[in-house]
Design a protein around this motif. Structure first.
Motif, PDB file in Angstrom:
ATOM      1  N   MET A   1      15.834  20.683  33.755  1.00 11.69           N
ATOM      2  CA  MET A   1      17.208  20.882  33.522  1.00 11.69           C
ATOM      3  C   MET A   1      17.859  19.923  34.370  1.00 11.69           C
ATOM      4  SD  MET A   1      18.851  24.475  34.903  1.00 11.69           S
ATOM      5  CE  MET A   1      18.472  24.364  36.454  1.00 11.69           C
ATOM      6  N   LYS A   2      18.315  19.067  34.502  1.00 10.83           N
ATOM      7  CA  LYS A   2      19.400  18.647  35.332  1.00 10.83           C
ATOM      8  C   LYS A   2      19.023  18.648  36.791  1.00 10.83           C
ATOM      9  CE  LYS A   2      19.903  23.164  34.265  1.00 10.83           C
ATOM     10  NZ  LYS A   2      18.913  23.440  33.328  1.00 10.83           N
ATOM     11  N   SER A 390      10.679  19.971  29.844  1.00  9.76           N
ATOM     12  CA  SER A 390      11.761  20.414  28.959  1.00  9.76           C
ATOM     13  C   SER A 390      12.588  21.443  29.707  1.00  9.76           C
ATOM     14  CB  SER A 390      11.201  21.022  27.668  1.00  9.76           C
ATOM     15  OG  SER A 390      12.260  21.560  26.879  1.00  9.76           O
ATOM     16  N   ASP A 391      13.825  21.070  30.066  1.00  7.49           N
ATOM     17  CA  ASP A 391      14.730  21.989  30.764  1.00  7.49           C
ATOM     18  C   ASP A 391      16.173  21.668  30.390  1.00  7.49           C
ATOM     19  OD1 ASP A 391      15.641  23.998  32.366  1.00  7.49           O
ATOM     20  OD2 ASP A 391      15.404  22.902  34.250  1.00  7.49           O
ATOM     21  N   SER A 392      16.384  21.371  29.121  1.00  9.25           N
ATOM     22  CA  SER A 392      17.730  21.076  28.635  1.00  9.25           C
ATOM     23  C   SER A 392      18.084  21.952  27.444  1.00  9.25           C
ATOM     24  CB  SER A 392      17.849  19.594  28.254  1.00  9.25           C
ATOM     25  OG  SER A 392      17.655  18.774  29.380  1.00  9.25           O
ATOM     26  N   GLY A 393      17.393  23.080  27.322  1.00  5.08           N
ATOM     27  CA  GLY A 393      17.661  24.004  26.229  1.00  5.08           C
ATOM     28  C   GLY A 393      16.815  23.717  25.011  1.00  5.08           C
ATOM     29  N   GLY A 394      16.675  24.745  24.171  1.00  2.27           N
ATOM     30  CA  GLY A 394      15.851  24.631  22.967  1.00  2.27           C
ATOM     31  C   GLY A 394      16.631  24.136  21.772  1.00  2.27           C
ATOM     32  N   PHE A 395      17.461  23.140  21.982  1.00  2.21           N
ATOM     33  CA  PHE A 395      18.250  22.562  20.900  1.00  2.21           C
ATOM     34  C   PHE A 395      17.437  21.479  20.181  1.00  2.21           C
ATOM     35  CE2 PHE A 395      21.053  23.912  24.350  1.00  2.21           C
ATOM     36  CZ  PHE A 395      21.869  24.816  23.678  1.00  2.21           C
ATOM     37  N   ALA A 396      17.980  20.947  19.102  1.00  5.81           N
ATOM     38  CA  ALA A 396      17.260  19.939  18.321  1.00  5.81           C
ATOM     39  C   ALA A 396      16.923  18.730  19.191  1.00  5.81           C
ATOM     40  CB  ALA A 396      18.112  19.504  17.134  1.00  5.81           C
ATOM     41  N   PRO A 397      15.693  18.229  19.098  1.00  8.27           N
ATOM     42  CA  PRO A 397      15.302  17.082  19.929  1.00  8.27           C
ATOM     43  C   PRO A 397      15.990  15.808  19.478  1.00  8.27           C
ATOM     44  CG  PRO A 397      13.575  17.562  18.340  1.00  8.27           C
ATOM     45  CD  PRO A 397      14.602  18.656  18.199  1.00  8.27           C
ATOM     46  N   ARG A 398      16.349  14.981  20.444  1.00  8.88           N
ATOM     47  CA  ARG A 398      16.948  13.675  20.150  1.00  8.88           C
ATOM     48  C   ARG A 398      16.076  12.531  20.638  1.00  8.88           C
ATOM     49  NH1 ARG A 398      18.729  15.817  16.795  1.00  8.88           N
ATOM     50  NH2 ARG A 398      20.844  16.488  16.323  1.00  8.88           N
ATOM     51  N   GLY A 399      15.136  12.826  21.518  1.00 12.77           N
ATOM     52  CA  GLY A 399      14.258  11.779  22.038  1.00 12.77           C
ATOM     53  C   GLY A 399      13.822  12.114  23.450  1.00 12.77           C
TER      54      GLY A 399
END
Length: 503
Positions: A1-2, A390-399
């Motif tokens: 995440m951040k 992965s720590d930016s949420g389970g949203f659609a992947p962009r890359g």
């Protein structure tokens, strides 16, 4: 995440708590010290030489062509699968939020280890001592010039107020310079940091990084001038009167004062009233820090067929804040990694190198899991060819976002971009230089290339660290595509003849 500012806590051995003698969580019986998990898991002891050369376009194209068939199989299988969502449903609905030291985190660790065993992986856990902060009753209200309740959440690690609470005038500031300029008024007052987080934009992303410092350092900065408490405007650009908690820290040698997050709506109300005249607030919190508690990182592996001592780490964190369900932060990241490894195994793909899932404990309020892993596995880091988080949420992947030492950045980024070019079906083709992840960052000084899964996070901070971070906010298809992106990247990097950072 951040990149988060961390809670500073004093480590101490676990002792009997208020509820009775210490009892080991149920998973502790299966936890081994690092190095006793499995035979043949030692490091290779050599790191590939690194130069500043960049792969030629022809070489990059060859990587893509070599793995197009395998990546297509991975993406097709993962895109149609809903097992990651089913795992997340159990984690969030049956176990719930999972703050370090809580019984729920112990249940989550046991569940994750068992789920990966059932999927056929080699699994063990590694003990980590973590801070144990417990939220109590928290409340606040404006007492003058009007009477109005406020919606608040204590920041993680805050001390309690006196039992009767604190009633004091409020000094509203909008940046550090204003805090320093009003130092005389701050003495004996509650400081409100009414600092607005910028709205998300395509070119800049969120304004989280430039705003979260007031949450992390605001208490001690105000205490230097004699403040008795702080309120911090929730770190979000969109609010439905939902307070956002998060990590804060206290500086050594500075008096500790209570710190609570307040909603955007309540923060701006106080600011408007303060512009017209004096405002007084009463607040109360009986939060407490208990002795450190036992926890664990969860490790699951698919052993490599030729170079098993070389490792690709794929990771998320299993803990969460104690509000909501920790669905996007970071239940989604944890199950993405679990299912990515399972997808590769089910397809019968065994790469040259080992792929290792690490579900870190205590990301939210201490980073103890990430630091412990880097310390305990220091001998393996030269042979760890990539770490993914992965720590930016389970949203659609962009890359993917790539973080490496400068001398290898261009060639790592070029190879990751070549792999991402095979992910057009799920639109995960963007590769940038940026942050890999908080939990894997302790591996960086050893030269481990780091990659963060980049998702469409435009709404992430609307629910981040709130009661609203629940399963209903997660799109099953987006989560499945996250699995596809991570599985494809991990498999190709683990199977490539050369290291991803090789000349």
């Amino acid at each position: 995440m951040k990149r988060l500012l961390l809670v500073l806590v004093i480590s101490c051995a676990p002792t009997a708590g208020p509820s009775g003698p210490h009892r080991a969580p149920e998973w502790i019986s299966e936890t081994k010290p690092y190095g006793t998990a499995s035979a043949g898991s030692g490091p290779s002891g050599a790191a590939a030489a690194a130069t500043a050369s960049v792969p030629s376009p022809a070489a990059a194209s060859a990587i893509a062509e070599r793995y197009r068939g395998a990546v297509d199989k991975i993406v097709t299988a993962a895109h149609a699968d809903r097992e990651a969502y089913r795992k997340l449903s159990y984690l969030t609905d049956r176990i719930g939020n999972r703050l370090s030291g809580s019984a729920a985190l112990g249940h989550a660790i046991a569940w994750a280890a068992q789920a990966m065993k059932e999927d056929g992986h080699d699994v063990h856990t590694e003990t980590v001592m973590v801070p144990h902060w417990v939220r109590g009753v928290e409340a606040a209200e404006i007492t003058a010039p009007i009477s109005r309740s406020l919606h608040v959440l204590g920041l993680g690690g805050t001390i309690a107020t006196p039992k009767a609470g604190i009633t004091a005038p409020v000094v509203v500031v909008h940046d550090w310079a204003e805090l320093d300029a009003r130092r005389d008024a701050v003495k004996g007052a509650i400081v409100l940091y009414d600092v607005a987080m910028p709205k998300w934009s395509e070119d800049k992303g969120s304004g989280y990084g430039q705003t979260v410092e007031y949450r992390g350092r605001g208490a001690s900065r105000a205490a230097r001038h004699g403040a008795v408490a702080v309120l911090v405007r929730s770190v979000t650009a969109h609010s439905l009167r939902t307070p956002h908690t998060g990590a804060m820290n206290y500086e050594d040698g500075v008096e500790k004062i209570p710190a609570l997050a307040v909603t955007v709506e309540d923060s701006t109300l106080i600011a408007r009233l303060a512009a017209q005249g004096p405002v007084t607030v009463h607040l109360r919190a009986d939060d407490q820090m208990l002795p450190d508690a036992e926890s664990a990182n969860v490790i699951g592996e698919l052993r490599g067929r030729e170079r098993p001592d070389e490792i690709v780490v794929i990771s998320g964190h299993i803990d969460s804040w104690d509000v909501g369900q920790g669905a996007h932060d970071d239940g989604a990241g944890a199950v993405t990694m679990m299912q990515a490894l399972t997808t590769i195994r089910k397809l019968g793909l065994q790469p040259r190198r080992t792929i290792r899932v690490v579900l870190f404990t205590n990301e939210e309020n201490g980073l103890r899991g990430g630091r412990a892993y880097a310390k305990d596995h220091a001998a393996e880091l030269p042979s760890t060819v990539l770490a993914v988080e992965s720590d930016s949420g389970g949203f659609a992947p962009r890359g993917f976002s790539v973080q490496t030492k400068p001398e290898v950045r261009d060639r790592v980024k070029a190879r990751v971009a070549d792999i991402a070019a095979l992910l057009r079906l799920i639109s995960a083709t963007r590769v940038t230089a940026g942050h890999g992840g908080a939990d894997i960052e302790p591996m960086g000084p050893a030269g481990v290339p780091m990659v963060g899964l980049d998702t469409d996070g435009r709404t992430y901070f609307d629910i981040h660290h709130t009661e609203a971070d629940t399963l209903d906010k997660v799109d099953p298809q987006a989560l499945a595509d996250d699995v596809a992106a991570v599985a494809a990247l991990a498999y190709v990097v683990a199977d490539m003849p050369e290291r991803v950072d090789a000349p």
